[in-house]
Design a protein around this motif. Structure first.
Motif, PDB file in Angstrom:
ATOM      1  N   CYS A   8      24.668  24.923  87.065  1.00 24.78           N
ATOM      2  CA  CYS A   8      23.479  24.728  87.889  1.00 24.78           C
ATOM      3  C   CYS A   8      22.556  25.921  87.635  1.00 24.78           C
ATOM      4  CB  CYS A   8      23.850  24.624  89.366  1.00 24.78           C
ATOM      5  SG  CYS A   8      22.431  24.349  90.459  1.00 24.78           S
ATOM      6  N   THR A  58      30.631  22.144  96.894  1.00 25.21           N
ATOM      7  CA  THR A  58      31.014  22.038  95.488  1.00 25.21           C
ATOM      8  C   THR A  58      32.453  22.485  95.273  1.00 25.21           C
ATOM      9  OG1 THR A  58      28.715  22.489  94.911  1.00 25.21           O
ATOM     10  CG2 THR A  58      30.333  22.623  93.138  1.00 25.21           C
ATOM     11  N   SER A 101      25.226  17.322  92.614  1.00 26.65           N
ATOM     12  CA  SER A 101      25.517  16.573  91.393  1.00 26.65           C
ATOM     13  C   SER A 101      24.263  16.324  90.552  1.00 26.65           C
ATOM     14  CB  SER A 101      26.176  15.236  91.734  1.00 26.65           C
ATOM     15  OG  SER A 101      25.338  14.464  92.578  1.00 26.65           O
ATOM     16  N   GLU A 102      23.088  16.311  91.186  1.00 28.52           N
ATOM     17  CA  GLU A 102      21.835  16.090  90.460  1.00 28.52           C
ATOM     18  C   GLU A 102      21.387  17.304  89.669  1.00 28.52           C
ATOM     19  OE1 GLU A 102      18.696  13.898  92.726  1.00 28.52           O
ATOM     20  OE2 GLU A 102      20.120  14.097  94.384  1.00 28.52           O
ATOM     21  N   ASP A 116      38.319  21.780  86.020  1.00 26.95           N
ATOM     22  CA  ASP A 116      36.892  21.506  86.142  1.00 26.95           C
ATOM     23  C   ASP A 116      36.223  22.648  86.909  1.00 26.95           C
ATOM     24  OD1 ASP A 116      37.289  19.109  84.848  1.00 26.95           O
ATOM     25  OD2 ASP A 116      37.398  17.927  86.682  1.00 26.95           O
ATOM     26  N   ASP A 132      26.396  19.438  82.279  1.00 28.66           N
ATOM     27  CA  ASP A 132      27.634  19.733  81.560  1.00 28.66           C
ATOM     28  C   ASP A 132      27.345  20.572  80.313  1.00 28.66           C
ATOM     29  OD1 ASP A 132      29.070  18.352  83.404  1.00 28.66           O
ATOM     30  OD2 ASP A 132      29.615  16.684  82.103  1.00 28.66           O
ATOM     31  N   ALA A 156      34.726  19.701  95.385  1.00 27.12           N
ATOM     32  CA  ALA A 156      34.612  18.692  94.333  1.00 27.12           C
ATOM     33  C   ALA A 156      35.132  19.173  92.979  1.00 27.12           C
ATOM     34  CB  ALA A 156      33.152  18.253  94.195  1.00 27.12           C
ATOM     35  N   PHE A 157      35.257  20.500  92.804  1.00 26.57           N
ATOM     36  CA  PHE A 157      35.711  21.077  91.538  1.00 26.57           C
ATOM     37  C   PHE A 157      36.966  21.909  91.776  1.00 26.57           C
ATOM     38  CE2 PHE A 157      31.501  19.858  90.413  1.00 26.57           C
ATOM     39  CZ  PHE A 157      31.441  19.791  89.034  1.00 26.57           C
ATOM     40  N   ALA A 192      32.476  24.544  88.177  1.00 32.86           N
ATOM     41  CA  ALA A 192      31.030  24.553  88.406  1.00 32.86           C
ATOM     42  C   ALA A 192      30.543  25.989  88.403  1.00 32.86           C
ATOM     43  CB  ALA A 192      30.688  23.874  89.732  1.00 32.86           C
ATOM     44  N   ARG A 234      36.122  20.401  82.421  1.00 29.93           N
ATOM     45  CA  ARG A 234      34.666  20.276  82.462  1.00 29.93           C
ATOM     46  C   ARG A 234      34.035  21.578  82.928  1.00 29.93           C
ATOM     47  NH1 ARG A 234      31.448  16.868  87.157  1.00 29.93           N
ATOM     48  NH2 ARG A 234      29.317  17.119  86.317  1.00 29.93           N
ATOM     49  N   LEU A 293      23.718  19.676  88.319  1.00 29.74           N
ATOM     50  CA  LEU A 293      24.788  20.171  87.457  1.00 29.74           C
ATOM     51  C   LEU A 293      24.683  19.556  86.066  1.00 29.74           C
ATOM     52  CD1 LEU A 293      27.717  20.109  90.019  1.00 29.74           C
ATOM     53  CD2 LEU A 293      26.707  22.151  88.987  1.00 29.74           C
ATOM     54  N   ALA A 330      30.329  22.581  84.366  1.00 31.21           N
ATOM     55  CA  ALA A 330      29.033  22.075  84.804  1.00 31.21           C
ATOM     56  C   ALA A 330      28.224  23.226  85.372  1.00 31.21           C
ATOM     57  CB  ALA A 330      29.217  20.978  85.852  1.00 31.21           C
TER      58      ALA A 330
END
Length: 249
Positions: free
Chosen positions: A89, A117, A72-73, A35, A77, A120-121, A37, A85, A75, A87
């Motif tokens: 920004c 981030t 998260s708001e 995953d 996909d 989280a990734f 970002a 994944r 990002l 994602a």
């Protein structure tokens, strides 16, 4: 040094091709079930938005200027044919919003966002133009290492020392930083690049990334870039095969 989680893909000059490289690098990593970002620090060109097929309601500038907005708001996909994944920004903002996102306070927020981030990734990539503004400084300072991208040719080769000097001036240079010669037609003009990336046959952003599925010289080079960036060993097949070999699979 611990395994890097975040990498700034920084252009030595404008037009080095960093945006496409971050998208394709993310695609090859997703192909290996990772995953990723991707953040846009190139506010002037807002190039990452070209790869986002849907409307961008909350972009990177809002993220950097409003503490109430979570990463998260922002990002979105990307459509990749892979188990992992991607994602993104992107930046899609007015001149006033861009100015607000270039302040020192916004740069501090960018630093915090990138570090959050990365937790989280599996990986974080940042598209960085030639380092000249607060958000660029935040990007190269907060990430674990930098890929220094020069469009192959004399202009790109001559600009690399300036980029290296800028990173040292900012105390943002890392022993893991490495050079990428991009859009190489034959033997690289850039001296001793760690990775030499040829031109892709696909130029339309709407068709990218191609490295989530493609084989051949371009995805093979992007795979080398991803492995070098993150000290990774990717389990992806990017070798071009003959028709007979494909039929025998």
């Amino acid at each position: 040094m611990s395994t890097p989680r975040s990498v700034a893909v920084a252009g030595a000059t404008g037009g080095a091709g960093t945006t496409r490289l971050v998208v394709e690098t993310a695609g090859i990593l997703a192909r290996d079930d990772r995953d990723v970002a991707v953040f846009d620090a190139a506010f002037a060109t807002q190039g990452l938005a070209q790869y986002v097929p849907e409307r961008v309601d909350v972009d990177a500038t809002r993220l950097l200027t409003d503490d109430a907005v979570a990463p998260s708001e922002t990002l979105v996909d990307l459509d990749v044919d892979a188990s992992g994944r991607v994602a993104a920004c992107p930046v899609r903002a007015s001149f006033t919003e861009l100015a607000d996102a270039k302040t020192a306070a916004a740069a501090e927020r960018f630093d915090a966002v990138l570090r959050e981030t990365a937790d989280a990734f599996d990986h974080v990539l940042v598209d960085v133009p030639p380092v000249a503004a607060n958000q660029h400084v935040a990007a190269v300072s907060a990430t674990d290492r930098a890929a220094l991208v020069a469009r192959d040719g004399r202009r790109g080769a001559d600009a690399l020392p300036r980029l290296r000097d800028r990173l040292r001036d900012l105390d943002a240079a890392s022993p893991g930083d490495f050079v990428v010669a991009n859009r190489v037609a034959d033997a690289p003009v850039v001296a001793d690049p760690a990775v030499a990336v040829p031109e892709s046959d696909v130029v339309d952003p709407a068709a990218a990334p191609v490295c989530d599925t493609a084989t051949g010289a371009f995805p093979r080079a992007v795979s080398e870039l991803a492995e070098r960036a993150f000290d990774a060993d990717l389990d992806v097949d990017v070798e071009q095969r003959t028709v007979t070999e494909r039929l025998l699979d």
